[in-house]
Enzyme design. Structure first.
Site, PDB file in Angstrom:
ATOM      1  CG  HIS A 182      31.191  11.812 -15.162  1.00  0.00           C
ATOM      2  ND1 HIS A 182      31.007  10.644 -14.449  1.00  0.00           N
ATOM      3  CD2 HIS A 182      31.383  11.435 -16.441  1.00  0.00           C
ATOM      4  CE1 HIS A 182      31.083   9.607 -15.270  1.00  0.00           C
ATOM      5  NE2 HIS A 182      31.303  10.058 -16.488  1.00  0.00           N
ATOM      6  CB  THR A 184      30.972   9.159 -11.089  1.00  0.00           C
ATOM      7  OG1 THR A 184      31.860  10.120 -11.695  1.00  0.00           O
ATOM      8  CG2 THR A 184      30.770   8.000 -12.028  1.00  0.00           C
ATOM      9  CE  LYS A 185      34.117  13.817 -10.529  1.00  0.00           C
ATOM     10  NZ  LYS A 185      34.172  12.819 -11.605  1.00  0.00           N
ATOM     11  CG  ASN A 186      29.222  14.849  -4.280  1.00  0.00           C
ATOM     12  OD1 ASN A 186      29.922  13.959  -4.740  1.00  0.00           O
ATOM     13  ND2 ASN A 186      29.317  15.243  -3.030  1.00  0.00           N
TER      14      ASN A 186
END
Length: 383
Positions: A182, A184-186
């Site tokens: 997603h 918002t992930k790294n």
């Protein structure tokens, strides 16, 4: 990014995403399991040591696949923390399973392994540890409990890409592991996920479940002369454009992680005085864990009103957030799940946790502003 507001997250682009998407377009292969998907599968298998990796359209989809692979039936119980995202529980509830929520550890906010065994009943089928903030759960103990009670382990490693426990990639230790890509992930693809299959006996069924319950993957490999409906399944694979985008991210995954670690460490050092004064607590990283700088959070002192801190940050154009509303206290949690024990730590820490803005290219000046405003807000709240 020109707006003076400091967002909570800002998606990082390596510069090759659109080039690879254009290449997929030029190749005329846009459906799932094309060349870029295979590159991503190989990368995941090599980096994690899993026997098989399969891209999915979300981490939620990966968890739903796990529930299908474990053949969760109505009434089966699955032990997990209440302090997690809704997908952890939802995936099993969809199969009629009953999440059994237990408390978390005060240091890492991960599932407290000491409370797992007392929660086991004859109906328990699996344990789902959630690696909060990319910091590993105590997996040796969890795997030992699972073995002793003949239970499966599904790692919710949504936040754990590029993090390890005793040198082993998160998601590769249990029977199954779920990743999120997603935005918002790294490492990101907008939406997206992956299922790691570490029990090789589940690999073929995983392919079938992911491909609408058919053996199409075997057909494409030339192992059967036609494909057909084999068992229950759904469409869990992402399109090739998503995989092309993700491949650009995988190529830079080490650099992305390194940059995030620099920003994480900067926060950690800037906040040391506040921790020394007793008004906050910084994250705790056990020595056996190598985290991935997925997030930076603080635990506010019990005397501090978190909403007032958030209001001050917001007025100063800083978008900080909190999460989660514990699932055991949610309307769906009360309806579909049950809690084991008081969940005292979950209740306490969920009301005091504050996440700070963090992304790959956040500047030192922006981080300094975040900490300066946070200090002022805390001072006002405690004087």
């Amino acid at each position: 990014m020109t707006n003076k507001r400091i967002p909570f997250n800002w998606p990082h682009m390596t510069g090759k995403e659109l080039y690879y998407i254009a290449e997929a377009h030029f190749n005329g292969r846009l459906a799932g399991d094309g060349p870029f998907t295979k590159l991503c599968h190989n990368w995941l298998q090599e980096r994690t040591g899993s026997s098989k990796a399969l891209l999915t359209h979300s981490c939620t989809a990966s968890l739903e696949m796990a529930a299908l692979l474990l053949d969760i039936q109505p009434g089966d119980e699955i032990i997990m923390p209440s302090y997690t995202f809704v997908s952890t529980a939802n995936a099993f509830v969809l199969r009629g399973g009953i999440p059994v929520f237990i408390d978390i550890r005060e240091d890492t906010l991960n599932i407290n392994e000491r409370f797992i065994e007392p929660a086991i009943t004859p109906r328990t089928r699996a344990i789902v540890p959630v690696h909060y903030a990319g910091i590993a759960c105590e997996m040796d103990t969890i795997m030992s409990i699972a073995k002793n009670h003949n239970l499966k382990v599904v790692e919710d490693a949504a936040q754990g890409v590029m993090a390890t426990y005793k040198g082993r990639a998160l998601g590769s230790i249990g029977d199954l592991g779920a990743y999120s890509f997603h935005e918002t992930k790294n490492v990101i693809s907008g939406e997206g996920g992956a299922l790691l299959i570490n029990d090789h006996k589940l690999s073929l069924r995983a392919e079938i479940i992911r491909e609408k319950g058919t053996n199409r993957s075997q057909f494409y490999r030339g192992e059967v002369d036609k494909y057909t409906w084999q068992e229950i399944g759904s469409s869990f694979l992402p399109g090739e454009l998503i995989a092309a985008f993700l491949w650009a991210q995988f190529e830079e995954a080490d650099k992305i992680t390194q940059k995030r670690m620099v920003a994480w460490q900067r926060y950690h050092e800037l906040l040391a005085p506040l921790e020394s004064s007793g008004v906050i607590r910084r994250p705790v990283i056990p020595k056996e864990c190598h985290h991935n700088a997925h997030m930076y959070y603080v635990i506010l002192g019990p005397e501090i009103d978190r909403q007032k801190i958030l209001d001050v940050l917001n007025r100063n154009d800083i978008n900080a957030v909190f999460h989660y509303v514990p699932l055991h206290s949610s309307p769906a949690g009360l309806r579909y799940a049950r809690a084991h024990g008081s969940l005292e730590i979950t209740n306490k820490l969920s009301e005091r946790l504050l996440r700070l803005p963090l992304w790959v290219d956040i500047t030192e000046s922006k981080q300094n502003k975040v900490i300066d405003v946070l200090k002022e807000a805390i001072y006002s709240a405690t004087h």
